[in-house]
Design a protein around this motif. Sequence first.
Motif, short mmCIF file in Angstrom:
data_model
loop_
_atom_site.label_atom_id
_atom_site.label_comp_id
_atom_site.label_asym_id
_atom_site.label_seq_id
_atom_site.Cartn_x
_atom_site.Cartn_y
_atom_site.Cartn_z
N PRO A 265 0.75 -1.09 0.22
CA PRO A 265 0.31 0.30 0.13
C PRO A 265 0.80 1.20 -0.33
CG PRO A 265 -0.26 -0.73 2.37
CD PRO A 265 1.18 -1.60 1.46
N THR A 266 2.03 0.84 0.09
CA THR A 266 3.01 2.46 0.06
C THR A 266 3.19 3.13 1.72
OG1 THR A 266 2.00 4.48 -0.63
CG2 THR A 266 2.68 3.31 -2.35
N VAL A 296 4.00 -6.53 -6.56
CA VAL A 296 4.96 -5.60 -6.96
C VAL A 296 4.75 -4.44 -6.02
CG1 VAL A 296 4.82 -3.22 -8.13
CG2 VAL A 296 3.82 -5.62 -9.38
N MET A 297 6.30 -4.26 -5.28
CA MET A 297 6.72 -4.08 -4.00
C MET A 297 7.04 -2.21 -4.06
SD MET A 297 5.22 -5.94 -1.84
CE MET A 297 4.46 -7.29 -2.32
N GLY A 298 6.84 -1.54 -3.58
CA GLY A 298 8.07 -0.85 -3.63
C GLY A 298 9.30 -0.06 -2.31
N CYS A 299 9.85 -1.08 -1.98
CA CYS A 299 11.00 -1.23 -0.83
C CYS A 299 11.86 -2.69 -1.00
CB CYS A 299 10.44 -1.42 0.51
SG CYS A 299 11.75 -1.00 1.89
N VAL A 300 13.26 -1.82 -1.13
CA VAL A 300 13.61 -3.12 -1.57
C VAL A 300 15.05 -3.69 -0.34
CG1 VAL A 300 15.53 -2.33 -3.49
CG2 VAL A 300 15.70 -1.74 -1.37
N VAL A 301 14.31 -3.20 0.93
CA VAL A 301 14.18 -3.08 2.50
C VAL A 301 12.89 -4.37 2.30
CG1 VAL A 301 14.68 -2.86 4.67
CG2 VAL A 301 15.38 -0.87 3.27
N ASN A 302 11.93 -4.69 2.52
CA ASN A 302 11.06 -4.82 3.11
C ASN A 302 10.47 -5.71 1.71
OD1 ASN A 302 11.12 -4.89 5.58
ND2 ASN A 302 10.30 -3.65 5.55
N GLY A 317 13.70 0.66 -5.87
CA GLY A 317 14.27 1.63 -4.94
C GLY A 317 14.49 2.84 -5.60
N LYS A 318 15.82 3.45 -4.82
CA LYS A 318 15.99 5.11 -5.80
C LYS A 318 17.31 4.35 -6.51
CE LYS A 318 17.58 9.18 -4.24
NZ LYS A 318 17.85 10.17 -2.93
N GLY A 319 16.56 4.26 -7.95
CA GLY A 319 17.13 3.82 -9.27
C GLY A 319 17.57 2.55 -9.61
N VAL A 320 16.92 1.90 -8.61
CA VAL A 320 17.19 0.43 -9.27
C VAL A 320 16.46 -0.59 -8.66
CG1 VAL A 320 18.02 0.14 -5.79
CG2 VAL A 320 18.75 -1.53 -7.71
#
Length: 350
Positions: A265-266, A296-302, A317-320
């Motif tokens: 959900p961002t 589709v996930m918005g965070c490369v951490v979780n 993530g930012k650029g990746v």
Amino acid sequence: MYRDHTKVIKIGERKIGGGNPILIQSMTNTKTEDVKATVDQILALEKAGCEIIRCAVPTMEAAEALNEIRKQIHIPLVADIHFDYRLAIAAMENGADKIRINPGNIGSKERIKAVVDVAKERNIPIRVGVNSGSLEKELVEKYHGVTAEGLVESALDKVKIIEEMGYDNLVISIKSSDVLMCAKAHEQIAEKTNYPLHVGITEAGTLYSGNIKSAVGLGMILSQGIGDTIRVSLTGAPLEEIKSAKRILKTLGLRKGGIEVVSCPTCGRTQIDLIGLANQVETMVQDIPLDIKVAVMGCVVNGPGEAKEADIGIAGGKGVGLLIKKGEIIKKVPETQLLDTLREELLNWK
């Protein structure tokens, strides 16, 4: 389940009722008299997954246009008629696979019989449609307002008229924009008849409110084993109705196939346009015939952990961007290549 025991009705080359798959229906919003525009819209709807199409027949020109429309499409064609019995007859003579009428607004029994006689001669099913907005005055008075009981009584009265004319090739629809009333009416009528039921929430509303009302209402009805065909009625492009109907059936476990897209959900950690990306992915996978889940996930951490239940996923993530299978990172790509990388993976799925 009720739908396993409803009467089997043939519409063109398709069968409904008796445990046959629940078919998705929509209605054109073109002028039926405009053959090219109507055919173009139906072909687009077919491609999206529409299985029965209904066209309004308000004029004799529209009824005659069905002849040419029918030749150019591949799904059953239903003619929607109000008031003029001659239009119902002309629609059947011009190739309609089924007609939708409300006997209450067709007029005298002689006029209803004229329609029924042609349907019987050609073995064309009649959908008896009753809406809460057109409930007879005497039933409104009897039940002190528009009620589920009144809708059911009205529909069964109309069915009885046609049965007494010696015809039972029938489908019933009882619709209301009141979700709870509509659900209650379907529960009641399913106990009282074995005719197949076409289910929908009428005048559901815009894309936003209509989808919510339809998902809740159809979910309540279909999950009880009621319903043989469905339409999600939306004030919007008919293609949206098909997408919503497919998702409702799949969510209820009533249809398999097609890629399911799930997305987070961002939150404040999101560093990409996740909303835009999720919408792009959902559009992109429409034509890929796989029965899998894509995250589709918005965070490369979780993202990798949250995508574990999906068959494949992407996280930005930012650029990746990361390509993930079953929670394991298998590829790292520039964010701009994320969508193409996912599509390539899906097209070569093993």
